[in-house]
Design an enzyme around this catalytic site. Structure first.
Site, PDB file in Angstrom:
ATOM      1  N   GLU A  92     -17.053 -58.325  20.878  1.00 22.31           N
ATOM      2  CA  GLU A  92     -16.457 -57.054  20.730  1.00 22.31           C
ATOM      3  C   GLU A  92     -17.165 -55.804  20.760  1.00 22.31           C
ATOM      4  O   GLU A  92     -18.337 -55.863  19.972  1.00 22.31           O
ATOM      5  CB  GLU A  92     -15.304 -57.041  19.794  1.00 22.31           C
ATOM      6  CG  GLU A  92     -14.504 -55.790  19.635  1.00 22.31           C
ATOM      7  CD  GLU A  92     -13.551 -55.731  18.500  1.00 22.31           C
ATOM      8  OE1 GLU A  92     -14.046 -56.340  17.333  1.00 22.31           O
ATOM      9  OE2 GLU A  92     -12.623 -55.262  18.420  1.00 22.31           O
ATOM     10  N   LYS A 192      -6.223 -55.979  22.424  1.00 28.68           N
ATOM     11  CA  LYS A 192      -6.322 -56.052  20.829  1.00 28.68           C
ATOM     12  C   LYS A 192      -4.939 -55.222  20.137  1.00 28.68           C
ATOM     13  O   LYS A 192      -4.692 -54.257  20.376  1.00 28.68           O
ATOM     14  CB  LYS A 192      -7.715 -55.683  20.067  1.00 28.68           C
ATOM     15  CG  LYS A 192      -7.748 -55.828  18.828  1.00 28.68           C
ATOM     16  CD  LYS A 192      -9.125 -55.150  18.350  1.00 28.68           C
ATOM     17  CE  LYS A 192      -9.319 -55.623  16.741  1.00 28.68           C
ATOM     18  NZ  LYS A 192     -10.780 -54.944  16.304  1.00 28.68           N
ATOM     19  N   CYS A 225     -11.276 -60.242  16.919  1.00 28.93           N
ATOM     20  CA  CYS A 225     -11.881 -59.924  15.866  1.00 28.93           C
ATOM     21  C   CYS A 225     -10.618 -59.888  14.730  1.00 28.93           C
ATOM     22  O   CYS A 225     -10.228 -60.974  14.115  1.00 28.93           O
ATOM     23  CB  CYS A 225     -12.491 -58.331  16.057  1.00 28.93           C
ATOM     24  SG  CYS A 225     -13.420 -58.025  14.285  1.00 28.93           S
TER      25      CYS A 225
END
Ligand code: NAG
Ligand code: NAG
Ligand code: NAG
Ligand code: NAG
Length: 475
Positions: A92, A192, A225
């Protein structure tokens, strides 16, 4: 929580030495048929960052910076290709960096058509959409290396004021993972969902649950993440889409004792019996390092707080990961301590049921109430803990509706104090989240109040398993 018994385990443990410098965890892979394996790579990338992420720059300047990172990606793909890699994952924020505002990141964003609507090969059809230079390069790399490629970039999507969710500036900006096939086709994208203080980006109106199929290992899931700590999309993907492999770009800042990158990645692979291909950025100064190719039974990981260089991890990975959970019938692969644990659990807490081979008296021999419960603060939360004493034992500790169980043994007794802790409540520092945690930690000293400190060395590797279950005593 009540009612929904969870068989999924989540355990957090520093069962390896972290933060001491250079460590590469590698375990040999036994000889098996090639057909049962695929070759994966993750690259921990020391991204070249914008010197001033708040400045407003041109698209051309943004591309110049991003191309420096993409040049490094390309070298890694070529290295990986020589080793027969079939899928590579990049981290990321690896191409554009971080600390932008909504406005300053704009020149870094590629336009992103929806892959579900548009079949597109950016390398072969570069002029089909404007502002897609990054996607084009990634697509060409996938072709060049003849491998699936997963990377993360910022994307923009124009919207109309008639769309109630449309931001005032007329566009959505997403933190986006992209997947390319070995032919360079844009297979899918994941936006995300659980942003971590990223004011440059929007949360998609609906959660993306993205899976993609590969010819070499079947179905993969993807998320980014901070997502790994949430039910949606991470756990839902595993539960509803039955993925056995997850690709996981991350830009993770380590925080001990519970939020070290490698420990979370590995715990996820073990707990859910899946493979996790995790790529982190490499910025030791910011506490960012820790990548790995994790299978339920072994990990190939990298964590280095001193070396400024990036690192490519390549490993052969089973197409059908065999985990500890629910693997009691899998011939030969069963971890005996885990079978024992499950059997004891099935009889817990009063040993009413005779759990197959484990006799009640064996389970109750370990007096479950012998260890005193205490409280100590860990990462700003008030944990309930029990000390892990003796050479072996079976412990549990509960808080609110959550119980954590531990079956353990160790070869020799040592001076250090270990404790099993549970927290089920509202975390309010660096974000407000309702969290549930089971953790086995080494305490800073011998006093109970030292449990929860940032310990970088674990001398013992306890053989353990823990399980999240409802507290049988709670209504
Ligand atoms: C980004 O922000 C964090 C936290 O505000 C800061 O510690 C870090 O130095 C910044 N990094 C860069 C590259 O600007
Ligand atoms: C790309 O931008 C140019 C210049 O603004 C414009 O003429 C062209 O129509 C655009 N192409 C597409 C596919 O939108
Ligand atoms: C595992 O064993 C149990 C009991 O012996 C049996 O009921 C179950 O069907 C088996 N599961 C698999 C996947 O074979
Ligand atoms: C932690 O929780 C326990 C049990 O609720 C409570 O008795 C104790 O005072 C709390 N400790 C702190 C520091 O808040």
């Amino acid at each position: 929580m009540s009612g929904a018994r969870s068989k999924l385990a989540l355990f957090l443990c520093g069962c390896y030495v972290v933060a001491l410098g250079a460590h590469t965890g590698k375990e040999s892979v036994a000889e098996h048929h090639e057909a049962e394996y695929y070759v994966a790579a993750v690259y921990e990338h020391p991204s070249i960052l914008s010197p001033n992420p708040l400045a407003l720059i041109s698209r051309q300047e943004a591309l110049e910076l991003m191309n420096q990172n993409l040049d490094i990606y390309e070298q890694q793909v070529m290295t990986a290709a020589q080793k027969g890699v079939q899928i590579i994952v990049f981290p990321e924020d690896g191409i554009h960096g971080f600390n932008f505002t909504r406005t300053s990141i704009y020149p870094f964003l590629d336009f992103m058509p929806s892959p579900q609507v548009v079949g597109w090969n950016p390398c072969l059809e570069p002029r089909r959409f404007n502002d897609t230079e990054v996607l084009q390069r990634l697509s060409c790399m996938a072709i060049e290396g003849d491998m699936f490629l997963v990377a993360n970039l910022g994307t923009k999507q124009p919207c109309h004021s008639s769309d109630p969710g449309c931001p005032n500036d007329g566009r959505y900006q997403f933190n986006t993972d992209v997947v390319f096939s070995n032919k360079g086709t844009l297979v899918d994208r994941y936006r995300k969902h659980n942003l971590y203080f990223e004011s440059a980006f929007d949360v998609p109106l609906n959660v993306d649950h993205i899976t993609f199929d590969t010819p070499f290992a079947g179905r993969f899931g993807i998320f980014t993440c901070f997502d790994i700590l949430f039910f949606d999309p991470a756990i839902r993907l595993l539960r509803d889409y039955k993925v056995k492999h997850v690709v996981y770009p991350t830009a993770w800042m380590n925080q001990l004792p519970l939020l070290a990158a490698v420990e979370i990645q590995k715990a996820f692979a073990v707990a859910f019996g899946i493979n996790v291909l995790a790529a982190n950025v490499h910025h030791p100064v910011l506490g960012m390092t820790g990548s790995g190719i994790h299978t339920p039974l072994e990990s190939f990981w990298y964590h280095d707080m001193e070396n400024p260089e990036g690192h490519l991890i390549i490993a052969r990975v089973a197409k059908n990961p065999v985990g500890l959970m629910g693997a009691e019938n899998a011939t030969g692969e069963t971890d005996p301590s885990h079978s024992k644990f499950l059997k004891i659990l099935s009889g817990d807490p009063y040993c009413e049921k005779d759990a197959q081979e484990v006799h009640c008296d064996e389970a109750t021999k370990w007096n479950m109430n012998a260890s005193p419960t205490f409280h100590s603060e860990m990462m700003y939360d008030n944990f309930t803990l029990v000390p892990v004493w003796g050479k072996e034992g079976y412990l549990h500790v509960c808080s609110n509706g959550l119980c954590c169980y531990l079956l353990y043994e160790r070869p020799t007794l040592s001076e250090e104090l270990y404790a099993l802790g549970v927290f089920d409540g509202l975390h309010t520092v660096h974000g407000t989240y309702y969290i549930q945690v089971c953790a086995l930690v080494r305490c800073g000293g011998l006093g109970f109040d030292t449990c929860g400190q940032e310990i970088t060395e674990y001398f013992l590797c306890l053989s353990f398993v823990s399980d999240l279950r409802d507290d049988p005593r709670s209504p």
